[in-house]
Design a protein around this motif. Structure first.
Motif, mmCIF file in Angstrom:
data_model
loop_
_atom_site.group_PDB
_atom_site.id
_atom_site.type_symbol
_atom_site.label_atom_id
_atom_site.label_comp_id
_atom_site.label_asym_id
_atom_site.label_seq_id
_atom_site.Cartn_x
_atom_site.Cartn_y
_atom_site.Cartn_z
ATOM 1 N N MET A 105 34.487 91.177 35.487
ATOM 2 C CA MET A 105 33.476 91.246 34.432
ATOM 3 C C MET A 105 32.095 90.876 34.960
ATOM 4 N N SER A 106 32.020 89.923 35.881
ATOM 5 C CA SER A 106 30.740 89.575 36.489
ATOM 6 C C SER A 106 30.195 90.738 37.309
ATOM 7 N N GLY A 107 31.064 91.407 38.039
ATOM 8 C CA GLY A 107 30.646 92.563 38.826
ATOM 9 C C GLY A 107 30.117 93.682 37.949
ATOM 10 N N LEU A 108 30.782 93.928 36.834
ATOM 11 C CA LEU A 108 30.316 94.960 35.911
ATOM 12 C C LEU A 108 28.960 94.591 35.310
ATOM 13 N N SER A 109 28.769 93.319 35.046
ATOM 14 C CA SER A 109 27.483 92.859 34.519
ATOM 15 C C SER A 109 26.372 93.061 35.541
ATOM 16 N N PHE A 110 26.639 92.734 36.787
ATOM 17 C CA PHE A 110 25.643 92.921 37.844
ATOM 18 C C PHE A 110 25.315 94.399 38.029
ATOM 19 N N ILE A 111 26.320 95.262 37.949
ATOM 20 C CA ILE A 111 26.080 96.695 38.086
ATOM 21 C C ILE A 111 25.243 97.206 36.912
ATOM 22 N N GLY A 112 25.486 96.676 35.729
ATOM 23 C CA GLY A 112 24.678 97.047 34.577
ATOM 24 C C GLY A 112 23.233 96.621 34.735
ATOM 25 N N ASP A 113 23.020 95.423 35.265
ATOM 26 C CA ASP A 113 21.654 94.965 35.530
ATOM 27 C C ASP A 113 20.980 95.832 36.588
ATOM 28 N N ALA A 114 21.735 96.232 37.600
ATOM 29 C CA ALA A 114 21.181 97.101 38.641
ATOM 30 C C ALA A 114 20.727 98.428 38.039
ATOM 31 N N ASN A 115 21.515 98.945 37.125
ATOM 32 C CA ASN A 115 21.150 100.187 36.454
ATOM 33 C C ASN A 115 19.851 100.011 35.671
ATOM 34 N N ARG A 116 19.701 98.863 35.033
ATOM 35 C CA ARG A 116 18.476 98.590 34.279
ATOM 36 C C ARG A 116 17.262 98.537 35.198
ATOM 37 N N PHE A 117 17.391 97.877 36.345
ATOM 38 C CA PHE A 117 16.270 97.786 37.290
ATOM 39 C C PHE A 117 15.887 99.167 37.824
ATOM 40 N N ARG A 118 16.878 99.998 38.113
ATOM 41 C CA ARG A 118 16.587 101.338 38.627
ATOM 42 C C ARG A 118 15.893 102.188 37.564
ATOM 43 N N THR A 119 16.351 102.057 36.328
ATOM 44 C CA THR A 119 15.729 102.803 35.235
ATOM 45 C C THR A 119 14.279 102.372 35.039
ATOM 46 N N LEU A 120 14.030 101.065 35.092
ATOM 47 C CA LEU A 120 12.659 100.570 34.957
ATOM 48 C C LEU A 120 11.768 101.090 36.089
ATOM 49 N N ALA A 121 12.284 101.124 37.303
ATOM 50 C CA ALA A 121 11.503 101.638 38.430
ATOM 51 C C ALA A 121 11.198 103.121 38.243
ATOM 52 N N ASP A 122 12.169 103.882 37.762
ATOM 53 C CA ASP A 122 11.946 105.309 37.526
ATOM 54 C C ASP A 122 10.943 105.538 36.406
ATOM 55 N N VAL A 123 10.993 104.723 35.373
ATOM 56 C CA VAL A 123 10.026 104.847 34.271
ATOM 57 C C VAL A 123 8.619 104.520 34.768
ATOM 58 N N LEU A 124 8.478 103.472 35.556
ATOM 59 C CA LEU A 124 7.158 103.137 36.103
ATOM 60 C C LEU A 124 6.613 104.266 36.978
ATOM 61 N N GLN A 125 7.482 104.863 37.779
ATOM 62 C CA GLN A 125 7.053 105.960 38.634
ATOM 63 C C GLN A 125 6.629 107.165 37.801
ATOM 64 N N GLU A 126 7.369 107.455 36.747
ATOM 65 C CA GLU A 126 7.015 108.572 35.875
ATOM 66 C C GLU A 126 5.683 108.309 35.166
ATOM 67 N N LEU A 127 5.458 107.088 34.714
ATOM 68 C CA LEU A 127 4.193 106.755 34.064
ATOM 69 C C LEU A 127 3.018 106.855 35.040
ATOM 70 N N ASP A 128 3.242 106.437 36.291
ATOM 71 C CA ASP A 128 2.186 106.572 37.303
ATOM 72 C C ASP A 128 1.866 108.043 37.580
ATOM 73 N N ASN A 129 2.909 108.870 37.630
ATOM 74 C CA ASN A 129 2.707 110.311 37.855
ATOM 75 C C ASN A 129 1.928 110.945 36.707
ATOM 76 N N ARG A 130 2.226 110.531 35.492
ATOM 77 C CA ARG A 130 1.507 111.087 34.340
ATOM 78 C C ARG A 130 0.064 110.627 34.311
ATOM 79 N N ALA A 131 -0.188 109.394 34.742
ATOM 80 C CA ALA A 131 -1.553 108.873 34.737
ATOM 81 C C ALA A 131 -2.419 109.602 35.767
ATOM 82 N N ARG A 132 -1.816 110.085 36.838
ATOM 83 C CA ARG A 132 -2.566 110.786 37.892
ATOM 84 C C ARG A 132 -2.969 112.185 37.453
ATOM 85 N N LEU A 133 -2.229 112.758 36.546
ATOM 86 C CA LEU A 133 -2.531 114.131 36.102
ATOM 87 C C LEU A 133 -3.637 114.087 35.121
#
Length: 85
Positions: free
Chosen positions: A57-85
């Protein structure tokens, strides 16, 4: 080019994802060991199996947190790309 915030999120993604995978695999091994202890009627089988389940259960929780961090990084990158256009 990634910002400093994105780099930190990606680093957390790799750390939490790797740690979660390690905990998940260890928990499965401990849980299987507990099942073998139950087969031979050892007294400690319940606590070993409970420890294995908590590792899973701890491992699944850590994997879920990792997914959240990756999603946040992708959202930030998408927002930066939109701001450049």
């Amino acid at each position: 080019m990634r910002t400093q915030r994105e780099k930190k999120l990606i680093t957390k993604y790799w750390l939490f994802g790797g740690g979660g995978a390690m905990l998940l695999g260890s928990g499965l091994a401990v849980l299987l060991h507990g099942s073998k202890l139950k087969e031979i009627n050892a007294d400690s089988w319940f606590w070993v199996s409970t420890g294995g389940f908590s590792l899973i259960m701890s491992g699944l929780s850590f994997i879920g947190d990792a997914n959240r961090f990756r999603t946040l990084a992708d959202v930030l990158q998408e927002l930066d790309n939109r701001a450049r256009l």
